[in-house]
Design a protein around this motif. Structure first.
Motif, short mmCIF file in Angstrom:
data_model
loop_
_atom_site.label_atom_id
_atom_site.label_comp_id
_atom_site.label_asym_id
_atom_site.label_seq_id
_atom_site.Cartn_x
_atom_site.Cartn_y
_atom_site.Cartn_z
N GLY A 19 -2.21 -4.33 10.71
CA GLY A 19 -1.00 -4.03 10.68
C GLY A 19 -0.42 -4.58 9.35
O GLY A 19 -0.92 -5.95 9.27
N GLU A 20 0.45 -4.22 8.52
CA GLU A 20 1.13 -4.95 7.32
C GLU A 20 2.17 -4.12 6.69
O GLU A 20 2.51 -3.05 7.43
N LEU A 21 2.63 -4.94 5.81
CA LEU A 21 3.77 -4.37 5.20
C LEU A 21 3.48 -3.75 3.76
O LEU A 21 2.82 -4.42 3.09
N THR A 22 3.69 -2.64 3.44
CA THR A 22 3.28 -1.72 2.43
C THR A 22 4.16 -2.31 1.15
O THR A 22 5.42 -2.84 1.17
N GLU A 23 3.78 -1.90 -0.08
CA GLU A 23 4.42 -2.11 -1.09
C GLU A 23 6.19 -1.59 -1.12
O GLU A 23 6.84 -1.96 -1.59
N ASP A 24 6.15 -0.25 -0.18
CA ASP A 24 7.41 0.28 -0.18
C ASP A 24 8.31 -0.17 1.08
O ASP A 24 9.17 0.23 1.49
N ASN A 25 7.87 -1.34 1.57
CA ASN A 25 8.62 -2.07 2.66
C ASN A 25 8.63 -1.23 3.96
O ASN A 25 9.50 -1.11 4.66
N LEU A 26 7.39 -0.41 4.09
CA LEU A 26 7.09 0.10 5.41
C LEU A 26 6.28 -0.57 6.34
O LEU A 26 5.25 -1.14 5.52
N LEU A 27 6.39 -0.63 7.50
CA LEU A 27 5.22 -1.45 8.47
C LEU A 27 4.60 -0.39 8.68
O LEU A 27 4.77 0.62 9.03
#
Length: 181
Positions: A19-27
């Motif tokens: 689980g992570e937060l992408t560069e586009d602020n999507l989980l």
């Protein structure tokens, strides 16, 4: 659960979540993200291994993907640590206890209201999530889609109304008893 095996070897079951937060602020939550897909194999086209979450109408001020970090030690869903403390820990999970939590900090004046949209989807956040969020990730678009959905179901469910003394029977017949044909 997935498996990996070689010729003449027993299957080894694998369950690893990332689980992570992408560069586009999507989980982004991915199951079996550690497996290298083989061309033509099951894992290449299995989009259900991925899910995503996005926030529209507000900034992402924090996130958690580790269930343990979100709940806290010796805690459960009835008393998680993060809402009590008022701040996500920005945890990234690499293991098997994932969760999805996005935080935004809103300050409202008395009588003020604000709309925030949370979108959830199946597919990889870096591709499917990014394109879906670009298309549907606005309050205006969400309102239009919700209106279309309500109109569809009201037209479908409004053709027959059954009223009996039993409310549970009424609900069953008026909602669940309809055919989809």
């Amino acid at each position: 659960m997935g498996y990996v095996s070689g010729p003449g070897q027993p299957a080894i079951f694998i369950f690893i979540t990332r689980g992570e937060l992408t560069e586009d602020n999507l989980l982004r939550i991915a199951i079996q993200d550690n497996l290298t897909p083989e061309a033509g194999g099951f894992f290449v086209h299995d989009i259900a291994r991925h899910c995503w979450m996005g926030l529209a109408g507000a900034t992402v001020d924090g996130f958690d993907t580790s269930r343990e970090s979100f709940l806290g030690p010796y805690r459960g869903y009835h008393n998680p640590t993060v809402p009590e403390n008022g701040q996500c820990t920005n945890s990234r999970v690499y293991g098997d206890n994932a969760c999805g939590s996005l935080q935004t900090n809103l300050i409202l004046k008395a009588g003020e209201s604000r709309e925030v949209l949370v979108l959830l989807g199946i597919g990889d956040a870096r591709s499917t999530g990014k394109s879906t969020f670009a298309e549907f990730g606005s309050l205006e678009r969400a309102g239009a889609e919700l209106k279309k959905l309500k109109e569809y179901w009201h037209a479908r469910l409004g053709s027959l109304v059954v009223e009996t003394p039993d409310e549970e029977l009424n609900h069953t017949l008026n909602v669940w008893g309809r055919t989809t044909a």
